[in-house]
Structures are given as C-alpha cells and as structure tokens.
Design a protein around this motif. Structure first.
Motif, PDB file in Angstrom:
ATOM      1  N   HIS A 157      14.981  76.829  33.359  1.00 20.33           N
ATOM      2  CA  HIS A 157      13.772  76.156  32.875  1.00 20.33           C
ATOM      3  C   HIS A 157      14.944  74.662  32.008  1.00 20.33           C
ATOM      4  O   HIS A 157      15.822  75.266  31.261  1.00 20.33           O
ATOM      5  CB  HIS A 157      13.189  76.730  31.591  1.00 20.33           C
ATOM      6  N   CYS A 158      14.616  73.697  32.346  1.00 19.57           N
ATOM      7  CA  CYS A 158      14.997  72.456  31.758  1.00 19.57           C
ATOM      8  C   CYS A 158      14.309  71.547  31.062  1.00 19.57           C
ATOM      9  O   CYS A 158      13.825  70.437  31.854  1.00 19.57           O
ATOM     10  CB  CYS A 158      15.912  71.708  33.255  1.00 19.57           C
ATOM     11  N   PRO A 159      13.800  71.896  30.134  1.00 19.44           N
ATOM     12  CA  PRO A 159      12.561  70.987  29.604  1.00 19.44           C
ATOM     13  C   PRO A 159      13.111  69.449  29.425  1.00 19.44           C
ATOM     14  O   PRO A 159      12.104  68.774  29.263  1.00 19.44           O
ATOM     15  CB  PRO A 159      12.142  71.688  28.133  1.00 19.44           C
ATOM     16  N   LEU A 185      17.742  79.028  30.411  1.00 13.23           N
ATOM     17  CA  LEU A 185      17.537  77.646  30.213  1.00 13.23           C
ATOM     18  C   LEU A 185      18.909  76.807  30.569  1.00 13.23           C
ATOM     19  O   LEU A 185      19.791  77.325  30.798  1.00 13.23           O
ATOM     20  CB  LEU A 185      17.476  77.480  28.591  1.00 13.23           C
ATOM     21  N   VAL A 204       6.415  78.699  30.464  1.00 11.17           N
ATOM     22  CA  VAL A 204       7.251  79.934  30.533  1.00 11.17           C
ATOM     23  C   VAL A 204       6.747  81.138  30.134  1.00 11.17           C
ATOM     24  O   VAL A 204       7.187  82.184  30.817  1.00 11.17           O
ATOM     25  CB  VAL A 204       8.392  79.575  29.440  1.00 11.17           C
ATOM     26  N   SER A 221       6.308  74.584  24.963  1.00  5.10           N
ATOM     27  CA  SER A 221       5.443  75.751  24.707  1.00  5.10           C
ATOM     28  C   SER A 221       4.278  75.316  23.871  1.00  5.10           C
ATOM     29  O   SER A 221       2.987  75.480  23.797  1.00  5.10           O
ATOM     30  CB  SER A 221       6.255  76.864  24.309  1.00  5.10           C
ATOM     31  N   VAL A 257      13.038  82.430  22.578  1.00  3.16           N
ATOM     32  CA  VAL A 257      13.716  81.495  23.175  1.00  3.16           C
ATOM     33  C   VAL A 257      15.369  81.533  22.868  1.00  3.16           C
ATOM     34  O   VAL A 257      16.070  81.369  23.614  1.00  3.16           O
ATOM     35  CB  VAL A 257      13.208  80.136  22.580  1.00  3.16           C
ATOM     36  N   LYS A 284      13.434  72.125  22.973  1.00  4.01           N
ATOM     37  CA  LYS A 284      12.484  71.294  23.844  1.00  4.01           C
ATOM     38  C   LYS A 284      11.745  72.489  24.553  1.00  4.01           C
ATOM     39  O   LYS A 284      10.754  72.458  24.778  1.00  4.01           O
ATOM     40  CB  LYS A 284      13.238  70.673  25.021  1.00  4.01           C
ATOM     41  N   THR A 285      12.268  73.717  24.682  1.00  2.89           N
ATOM     42  CA  THR A 285      11.577  74.949  25.039  1.00  2.89           C
ATOM     43  C   THR A 285      10.396  75.194  24.211  1.00  2.89           C
ATOM     44  O   THR A 285       9.105  75.481  24.678  1.00  2.89           O
ATOM     45  CB  THR A 285      12.394  75.985  25.475  1.00  2.89           C
ATOM     46  N   ALA A 332      18.184  72.375  24.414  1.00  7.44           N
ATOM     47  CA  ALA A 332      16.985  73.184  25.451  1.00  7.44           C
ATOM     48  C   ALA A 332      16.347  74.283  24.411  1.00  7.44           C
ATOM     49  O   ALA A 332      15.066  74.370  24.941  1.00  7.44           O
ATOM     50  CB  ALA A 332      17.907  73.570  26.613  1.00  7.44           C
TER      51      ALA A 332
END
Ligand SMILES: Nc1nc2[nH]cnc2c(=O)[nH]1
Ligand SMILES: [Zn+2]
Length: 453
Positions: free
Chosen positions: A302-304, A329, A317, A352, A370, A347-348, A344
């Motif tokens: 996951h690369c937000p 991440l 996610v 969300s 996270v 931003k995750t 990351a």
C-alpha cells in the motif's frame, strides 16, 4: 511463548528498557522494563524480566555493567519495512507530481531511469537513497532499480555495504512506446535477468537478495511475463510488480490481454502470483481479485502517498485485510514524494479516514494496526517474517532506538507520558531526529560508520 534459548557465544548487545512491537495476536505489545539480549549472530537471544539479570549474565556470559539502559522517553521498536520503492526515482523525489500515472511515466520516469546506464549516476543516487531510508528507520527495503544490470548490482552492493536488508530487482520491460531506447528485447530482458540473479547470488550478501521484477503488464509482452514467471519458479525467487494502480492502466491491460478475466488473472496466468510475490497499489482490485491474492499467498504494498500524489485512487486497506490478503506499506518513491515509512503510516491513516468520511460505515484503521503494517505486516508481505518483523527469540534484531523527546526534535513531551502515547506521538509527529540508532541483524547501521571510498 519461549523467551530464552541458550548459547555459549558472547552477547553483542544487552539492553534494558521499553520494547514495543506487534504480534499476530495484538497490534501493539509493550514490554516495559525488559531485558533483551542480542547474540553474536545478531539474533534475539533472550527477552526477560530484570529480576533474571544475574542468571542470564551467567548463562549468556556478560556482566551487568555491559547492559545498556534506555533513558526515560526512549523505546525500541522493530525496524520499518518499505515494501515498494524505486531507488533511481529518488533523483527527482519531491517534484513532478502534476500528472496521472501513464503521462507521468512517459514524461518524467523513463527519461530519469534511462540515465542509470551511467554507473557514476547510479552510485551517487543509490548511496543517497540507501542512507536516507536507513536514517528514517527503513531496515528492510524492496527496491526496483532500472533495466541496467550492472547498476542494479551496484544498488545491491550499496545496500549490503550500509547494512540494509533488501530485495533488489533489475527492472524488466520489453515494451515502451514513449522512449525507444529505454527498453530491452525479450531475449535481453530474460538473459540479463538471469545474469543479474546469478551474479547477485554469487556475492553471497547475507541480507540482500534478488527479486524478479516485471515492471507492469503494460511494459511487458505476455511472452516475457511467462519467462519471468518460470525464472522465479525455477530459482524460488521473490517477484514484484505493479497492479491496478490507475483506471486508465486497468482499461488498457484489459484491452491488451483479452484472454484474461482480470488484471490479476494476467499475472496469475503467467505464474507471477506466488507466496513470494508483492504487488504495488491494487487500488482498483475487485473482491474476486483479492480472493485470488489470498489463494495464491501473494501480497499487496500500500503506497498511499503515491496514490494521492498521482491521483491514482484510494485503496481500502480494511477490505484487503478482511479478505486476509497480506499487506505492507511502501513509499513508492518518486510517485510518493516521501522516503519515510512514517509518512506512509500517516497517509495510510489519512486515506482510511477519508474513506470513512465518504462512507461512514467504513471501519477506520487504528494507529496500532498501522504500526503493525509498517513492521510485522511488511515482513509478512515480503515473506521474511520467519526471521524479522518483531522481537521474538531466534529472530534477527532489526530495531530502532527511538527517543520521543530528542533534544531539538519535532515532539514536545508535556506530561509524563506512558509508552503507548510516546509511540503514537512518534508515529504522528516524529522524524529521523527521534531515531537515535538503527540495528539490522544486530549490527548498528545508524549513525553511519560505513564510509564510501
Ligand atoms: N507508481 C508507479 N507505477 C508504475 N507502474 C509502472 N511503473 C511504475 C512506476 O515507476 N511507478
Ligand atoms: Zn512503483
């Protein structure tokens, strides 16, 4: 849980203080006033209570005076895992975020990567990116290099020299309509991949391994994808690529591979979805595609930052985790502008929360969850969690020594805060000024001692 195992070798380190990590059962486990020993092989030898100090010092052959005591606002946490980063793109990180993926690749990425034919440029940029990520607490990185085999080998050498754990991929692409000289023929790609793998394995770097790297379905012919699937299978190697990042990309993949039922099916049909595969993004995957990820054991990165910066999409996610798909991440430098996994993490959480604003029934991620994605989750996504990711006896000691109250740092500690608050503040507000030391497999790699000659 077994918390000691005997060894006669002397200890490399013994620490006393707070250790914070994740386990399968709990996203944040806090061990306060614990003793942790690291043996000569860089592995955790024991985790114990201070009452056991005398017994442990006899068993493991150290004196109580050799114990390093953490200060009041310090704690250890596992090193962070960047499951997706393009080392050459560090050369333009923080710029060029003004267009969507396919135009961005043609305008900025391919011209920038084509310069890595030069080993001088590669040496300069790769040294910078490895130092920057290590200093920011990335103990493991899964790198894309470029199509150039010798420069890709140089990236592997630099990660080894600085002591970072890494998977390094020579990029494969036998299609590129925008920059004719930045591509290979199918045969070159296959032969150079084999040369890259054998030369890298021959180096016997303890922490650096090759990863088979088809750029993505739009850069590779079906024939090349099939050959790369076979190479990975025959050599039991990791695989990395991109999937379902952007809607225009998904549409083109469907047009180019009409015999496949989905983007995921393109990789599956070419034997590229295994339990050692990590695919970046996946913003637009369907639930059926996520099921195929779970069935094959493939994981998502996951690369937000990148997904927002290139206006690609918002990965849900929670839905990925509900499908029991492994997820870590990634920074995705330079689609993402920050080289730090702390960014990351933030931003995750932001993405969300945006999804919850858009759809209130979305179950928002917690900072604890996270934190796990940034550490143990990343190591699971790369299938290296049997030897790194958290503090367990027998695993390698990959760790950050954090001081939440580092002088001159970004965090003010107002009250006498407990460790969980210190962790939350570090994740939301901290930076490299708070990371006093970084250890990979028991070796202290930050502050830097390795000098480039
Ligand atoms: N973000 C990103 N997506 C890609 N898809 C194919 N190549 C790339 C790349 O370099 N960056
Ligand atoms: Zn990428």
């Amino acid at each position: 849980m077994e918390r000691t195992h005997t060894t006669t070798a002397a200890m490399k380190h013994v620490f006393r203080g707070t250790f914070i990590h994740s386990t399968q059962q709990t996203p944040v486990e806090i061990l306060e006033d614990a003793l942790l020993g690291v043996n000569a092989d860089g592995k955790v030898a024991f985790i114990a209570k201070p009452e056991e100090l005398n017994k442990l010092s006899e068993t493991f052959g150290f004196t109580p005076a050799e114990v390093t005591h953490l200060a009041q606002h310090e704690f250890f946490m596992p090193g962070m895992v960047d499951t997706h980063i393009h080392a050459p793109q560090y050369s333009y990180a923080g710029t060029a975020l003004d267009m969507p993926l396919l135009q961005w690749l043609n305008t900025y990425t391919f011209p920038a990567e084509s310069r890595f034919k030069s080993l001088d440029i590669a040496n300069e940029v790769y040294t910078q990116v490895v130092k920057r990520t290590l200093r920011n607490g990335t103990t493991t990185a899964c790198y894309f290099a470029t199509i150039h085999t010798d420069a890709s080998l140089l990236l592997a050498q630099i990660t080894n020299d600085f002591g970072q754990r890494a998977l390094v991929g020579k990029v494969c692409m036998d299609k590129n309509s925008s920059l004719k000289h930045y591509k290979e023929t199918m045969q070159e790609s296959q032969e150079e991949t084999c040369r890259f793998i054998s030369e890298l394995l021959n180096k016997k770097y303890p922490l650096v391994k090759p990863v088979v790297t088809p750029r993505y379905a739009l850069s590779c012919t079906g024939a090349l994808l099939g050959q790369l699937g076979a190479i990975a299978k025959n050599n039991h190697l990791h695989i990395q690529s991109h999937i379902s990042e952007n809607l225009d990309e998904v549409k083109l993949v469907k047009e180019l591979f009409p015999e496949c039922t989905s983007y995921t099916d393109v990789y599956h049909k070419h034997n590229l979805l295994t339990d050692k595969t990590v695919m970046a993004h996946g913003c637009h995957l369907t639930d059926e595609e996520l099921d195929l990820f779970r069935e094959t054991g493939a994981s998502l990165s996951h690369c937000p930052n990148s997904n927002i910066s290139l206006c690609s999409g918002l990965l849900n996610v929670r839905n990925v985790l509900n499908h029991k798909v492994k997820l870590g991440l990634g920074t995705d430098i330079a689609g993402g502008y920050s080289a730090s996994i702390l960014d990351a993490v933030r931003k995750t959480l932001d993405v969300s929360k945006v999804l919850t604003i858009l759809e209130p029934e979305n179950d928002v991620l917690t900072f604890e969850e996270v934190f796990r994605l940034a550490t143990l989750g990343g190591s699971q996504a790369l299938s290296i969690d049997d030897h790194t990711g958290n503090f367990v006896v027998g695993k390698d000691f990959d760790a950050l020594r954090v001081n939440a109250a580092a002088p001159g740092g970004p965090i003010d500690i107002i009250d006498c805060e407990g460790p969980k608050v210190l962790l939350e503040k570090f994740l939301n507000l901290g930076d490299d000024r708070n990371i006093l030391e970084v250890f990979v497999a028991g070796r202290r790699v930050v502050p830097f001692t390795y000098q480039v000659v």
